[in-house]
Design an enzyme around this catalytic site. Structure first.
Site, short mmCIF file in Angstrom:
data_model
loop_
_atom_site.label_atom_id
_atom_site.label_comp_id
_atom_site.label_asym_id
_atom_site.label_seq_id
_atom_site.Cartn_x
_atom_site.Cartn_y
_atom_site.Cartn_z
N HIS A 1 -4.07 -5.01 -2.19
CA HIS A 1 -5.17 -5.02 -1.59
C HIS A 1 -6.22 -6.19 -1.41
O HIS A 1 -6.93 -5.97 -0.58
CB HIS A 1 -5.91 -3.70 -1.30
CG HIS A 1 -5.06 -2.50 -1.00
ND1 HIS A 1 -4.20 -1.97 -1.83
CD2 HIS A 1 -4.64 -1.74 0.22
CE1 HIS A 1 -3.66 -0.37 -1.45
NE2 HIS A 1 -3.96 -1.02 -0.08
N GLU B 1 -0.36 -2.67 -8.52
CA GLU B 1 -1.46 -3.50 -7.99
C GLU B 1 -2.59 -1.77 -7.19
O GLU B 1 -2.07 -0.58 -7.51
CB GLU B 1 -1.59 -4.06 -6.62
CG GLU B 1 -1.16 -3.17 -5.41
CD GLU B 1 -1.85 -2.55 -4.34
OE1 GLU B 1 -3.23 -3.14 -4.55
OE2 GLU B 1 -1.49 -2.29 -3.01
N SER C 1 0.74 -1.31 -0.14
CA SER C 1 0.52 -0.23 0.13
C SER C 1 0.75 1.14 -0.01
O SER C 1 1.67 1.15 -0.91
CB SER C 1 -1.07 0.02 0.94
OG SER C 1 -2.02 1.30 1.09
#
Length: 338
Positions: free
Chosen positions: A308, A241, A110
Site C-alpha cells: 500500500h 504487507e 490489497s
C-alpha cells in the site's frame, strides 16, 4: 507443479471488481485507466461491477462471483485485473468455479491478494501480486511499477529480474492527479533485522496479511498441501504487507499463521512498507520483525517495495525467487519454474 499464464502484447484484459468497485466518485479514475490500457494496445472488456459500489462492496457476492467466473472461463481473455482492492472479497470464495478457471493471469493487491493466494494454492496456477488497474492510468509509470507487463510476459522456464525503487510515495492524493500517478518523494531503503546483507530463496507466496490470514484453517488456505503436492516440498519464501493492523494485531496474525503451519519449511519473509504498524505500548514493527526472526531463525527483510505504499514490485505466487537486500537496495529474481 506450477503453471504460468502468458500475457501477450495487444491481449484482451478483463476488468471486474470481486471486492470494491469505484462508484460515482472514482469513476473518472477507472475511465482514465481503461483509456490508458487501450492506448497501450490492449483490448479491455469491462464488466458491470467495476462501476458500482454499495455497503463496502461492488455488488452482492453472487453477482461479483458470477462476473469473475465468466471472465476466468472466457478463452479470449488473457488476464483479469480488478480496478483495486476493498474489504469483502472473502464473501465470494464459495461461489467461484475454481476447477473451470483458465490458465490466465490475475493481477492486483490489497483485498485482491486473498483471491490470488487462494487461486494459486487450489489450482497451482501462478498469480501476480502487484499494481492494480487504477494505478496504471498515468501518461507514464515509474520504472518499478512499469515492470508488471515484463513479468506477466515472461515465459515458463525463463527468469525476470526486478530492482528496488529509488523513491517511494509517502501519502495518497487521488484528488491531485499527476502524469506519473505516484508522487515519489521519499528515499527507499530496504532493511534487515540486524542490518546485515540478506540473501534468501524459495517459492513465493504472500499478500496483504490483513486478509490472507483469514484463509488459515479453511479449504482455501492449504499451504501444507500446496507445498507437498505442487512444489515438491521446496521451501516457501513469504512476502507480506500490512494495510491497517496495529503492531499487536500484526504479531497476533503472524503467530496465527505460524500455528496454522504456514511457516514450516520457510526460507525467509519479506515485509512491504506499511502505512499502518501503529505501535502498541512501545511495541514497534521492528520489534515484531525481530521476534519473528528469532522465533523462526530465518532471514527477515522489511520496508520493501510491496503493497500500500507504492511503488511495488510484481511478485508471482508459485514462482521460484532469489531475493537479496544489501546497503538499502533490493534485488528480486523470479524463475518461472514448473
Amino acid at each position: 507443479m506450477i503453471r504460468y499464464p502468458l500475457l501477450h502484447e495487444g491481449a484482451v484484459i478483463g476488468v471486474t471488481a470481486p471486492s470494491s468497485g469505484t462508484g460515482e466518485e472514482w469513476r473518472p479514475l477507472l475511465d482514465s485507466a481503461i483509456r490508458r490500457m487501450e492506448q497501450r494496445g490492449f483490448q479491455v472488456v469491462c464488466g458491470e461491477t467495476p462501476w458500482t459500489q454499495h455497503k463496502a462492496k461492488s455488488a452482492p457476492a453472487r453477482v461479483r462471483a458470477a462476473e469473475l467466473n465468466a471472465m476466468m472461463t472466457d478463452d479470449a481473455i488473457e488476464a483479469v485485473i480488478p480496478p483495486w482492492g476493498g474489504e469483502l472479497l472473502i464473501e465470494i470464495l464459495e461461489e467461484l468455479e475454481w476447477n473451470r478457471f483458465g490458465c490466465k493471469w490475475m493481477l492486483g493487491y490489497s483485498d485482491i491478494s486473498l483471491l490470488l493466494l487462494a487461486f494459486t494454492l487450489r489450482t497451482g496456477i501462478a498469480t501476480a501480486h502487484g499494481t492494480n488497474l487504477i494505478d496504471l492510468r498515468g501518461n507514464y509509470s515509474d520504472p518499478v511499477t512499469d515492470r508488471w507487463f515484463s513479468v506477466l510476459h515472461t515465459r515458463e522456464g525463463e527468469s525476470v529480474l526486478q530492482h528496488s525503487s529509488e523513491r517511494y510515495q509517502k501519502e495518497w492524493n487521488h484528488a491531485s492527479p499527476s502524469p506519473c500517478v505516484f508522487h515519489l518523494t521519499e528515499k527507499t531503503e530496504w532493511k534487515t533485522v540486524h542490518g546485515n546483507p540478506v540473501a534468501m530463496e524459495g517459492r513465493l507466496l504472500g499478500g496483504c496479511i490483513d486478509v490472507i490470514r483469514h484463509l488459515a484453517g479453511t479449504p482455501y488456505g492449504d499451504v501444507a498441501g500446496f507445498q507437498q503436492d505442487r512444489i515438491g516440498a521446496e521451501p516457501i519464501l513469504w512476502y507480506l504487507e500490512n494495510c491497517e493492523l496495529s503492531t499487536a494485531d500484526l504479531r497476533r496474525s503472524l503467530v496465527q499463521m505460524k500455528l496454522a503451519g504456514w511457516f514450516r519449511h520457510c526460507s525467509g519473509i519479506l515485509f512491504g512498507r506499511s502505512p499502518a504498524n501503529r505501535p502498541v505500548e512501545g511495541y514497534t514493527a521492528e520489534d515484531v520483525y525481530r521476534d519473528l526472526h528469532e522465533e523462526l531463525q530465518i532471514p527477515v527483510v522489511y520496508d520493501a517495495d510491496c503493497g500500500h505504499v507504492p511503488p511495488q514490485l510484481t511478485f508471482v505466487n508459485g514462482a521460484y525467487a532469489r531475493i537479496e537486500a544489501r546497503d538499502g537496495r533490493g534485488i528480486v529474481e523470479q524463475v518461472f519454474r514448473p
